[in-house]
Write an enzyme that holds these catalytic residues in place. Sequence first.
Site, short mmCIF file in Angstrom:
data_model
loop_
_atom_site.label_atom_id
_atom_site.label_comp_id
_atom_site.label_asym_id
_atom_site.label_seq_id
_atom_site.Cartn_x
_atom_site.Cartn_y
_atom_site.Cartn_z
N ASP A 36 -19.61 36.91 18.93
CA ASP A 36 -18.25 36.83 19.44
C ASP A 36 -17.22 37.18 18.38
OD1 ASP A 36 -16.15 35.92 21.41
OD2 ASP A 36 -15.83 34.42 19.85
N ARG A 81 0.85 -1.19 0.00
CA ARG A 81 0.00 0.00 0.00
C ARG A 81 0.89 1.24 0.00
NH1 ARG A 81 -5.05 1.34 0.76
NH2 ARG A 81 -5.64 -0.78 1.35
#
Length: 581
Positions: free
Chosen positions: A551, A89
Site C-alpha cells: 500500500d 508535583r
Amino acid sequence: MKMLKELQSSGSGRFVLERAAPFSAFLMDSFGRQHNYLRISLTEKCNLRCQYCMPEEGVQLTPKSELLTSQEIITLARLFVKEGVEKIRLTGGEPLIRPDVVDIVGQLYKLEGLKTIAVTTNGINLTRLLPRLKEAGLNAINISLDTLVPAKFEFIVRRKGFHKVIEGIHKATELGYHPVKVNCVVMRGFNEDEVLDFVDFTKDLPLDVRFIEYMPFDGNKWNFKKMVSYKEMLDTIKQRWPELEKLPCETSSTAKSYKVPRFQGQISFITSMSEHFCGSCNRLRITADGNLKVCLFGNSEVSLRDHLRSGASEEELIQIIGKAVGRKKKQHAGMFNISQMKNRPMVLIGSHPEKQWHVARGILQTQLQGYCVFQKDPSSAFDTKCLDASVGQVPVDCQSKKAYSGSEFHTRDTASCTKLPHASDNLTHTDEEGRATMVDVGGKPDSRRSAVAGAVVLLGEKAFRMVRQNQVKKGDVLAVAQIAGIQGAKLTSQLIPLCHNIPLYHVEVSLSLDEARHAVVICSSCHTWGRTGVEMEALTAASLAALTVYDMCKSVTQDIIIQELKLLSKTGGQRGDFSRV
C-alpha cells in the site's frame, strides 16, 4: 452534624476525619476533602506529540508574557504550602524543557512544611538533568512510557527518543529513586498487548509501573472502545502470574497496587474511568498560565496570575482559592458522562496521565512486541544498542529463527528439527454435515505455543531504493508495516471467522531488505500460553505487514509481488512441533 455522619459512614470520609486537624479551611471543600497535593505546570511546551495527550497539529501556545514566571510560581507555592499543601508535583507540557527547572526545584526545597517535590516527565532530558535535580531537592519521579517497542514508541509519540527514556529510567534507579514510577496509558489497539511485558519490566528493577485507563481530553479522539479497564488488565496479568499479591494503600491513593512475589518492583492501576477516586481526591492544579483547576476533568478555572499581577494581597488570594475549592463538585466536575466533556488538551492542563527487561552479565536484552534487541555498546554510557525497524537494515533470517523460549530466540539446530507431524485425514473446522464450525478447545490442556511465519515483497529497483532511503511520501515503510503486522496478529479472530480470540503475550514482526532481490523480507512470530495454536496469528501478521508495504509503495510502482507467505515453524499442541526444512 449531618455532614459529620456522612463522613464517618464512608471510607474516604473516615480518611478525612483522621487527618482533620489542623488544616486550612480554605483548602477543604464542601465534602470535607483536604487538598494537600498541588500540581504545577511549568510550561505548555512539549518535545513529544503523544496521541492521547496532544492533537497532531499541536496546540495554540500562550504567549510567554502570560505564563507564570519562576518567582510567581514560588510565590503561589509558598502560599499553598503555608495553608497545608505537603506535596508539589511539577508537570507540563514537559517540565524538564524549562531552562530554570533546577532553580525552581531548589527554591521549592526551601519551603518549610513541604515534604515532597516530584516531577512527571517524558524522560527525554532526564539523564542529563537528574543529578542536578536530585542535588536541588527532587525526591520523586514519574516517567511516562507507553510502549517497550521503539517503532511503536515513535508511532504513539510522533517523535524519536525511546532509548533516552529507557536510559533515564535506569539513571533514576542508579541515583536511588525507589520506586521509579512509570506511567503507561493503556489504549486498545495500541499497547494493551504489552501489559505483561510491562509487568515483567518490574522483575529486576525497583519500578512502580502504573497502568492508566485512557481518559478523554480535547484533541485525543477519545472513545469508549479505546479504553481498557483495570479489571481486564488485571485478569490478563493473573492468567500469567496467578500468585499476584494485592498491596495495602492509603485511602487517598489514586492507585490500586499489586506485586508479583520475588519481583523487585510492583504495578498499579489508575482507574479514573472505571472506578473513579473522586471521594478521596486531594489534588489541585495550577496551569502554566496561572489558572487554578480544582478538578482535572472540569473546564472551570480561576486565574491566580491575574489576581497576583493586579496586586492582590496574600489574604485576598487565599479567599479566592478558598472559594474555588469550595465550588469543587463531588465527582468528575459534576458531569455524568465525562466522555462528552469540553476541556483543555491534556498537554495544557499540567497533567501527564498518571501515566522484558533482564540485566545479566553486563548485557541488557529484551524481546518485546517489536524485534528490538539490545546489546552492550562499549562506546555508550548506557549499555544498549538497538537494531531499529526505522533503519531498515535488520539482519533477520526467518528460516533459522526458532520459536521463542524464555527471554531469547535460539538458532535452529537442523539435526534436532521435528519433521512434519502426520496430518489428520479429517478437516477440523467442519461438522459431520460439512458445515463450518469452530473447534471446541475447552477440553484441551493449556501449554506454551508459538509460531513463526514469513513473507517476501518484491518491490523492483526504484521502490526498493526509496524504501531503503526512507523517501516514500507516505512515511517510514518498514516502521509502519511493523506496527500493522503487530496489530494484525491481535485482530486475527476478527478477520478469520473460525479463529479463537487468543491472548498473545508476545508478538514480534521484523522486516529486512534483500538487495539482491530488491525485496522486503518479513518475519513474524507469535506466542501464547493457551489451548490452541497461534499459526494464524503469525500468518496474519506477516500478511498485514506485506500488504502495508504494498500500500505504501504502490504510488511508486504497481509491479509489486507478494510471495512466499508461509508458516516456517510452530511449537506446542497435540499435533507436535513443525519446522519447514
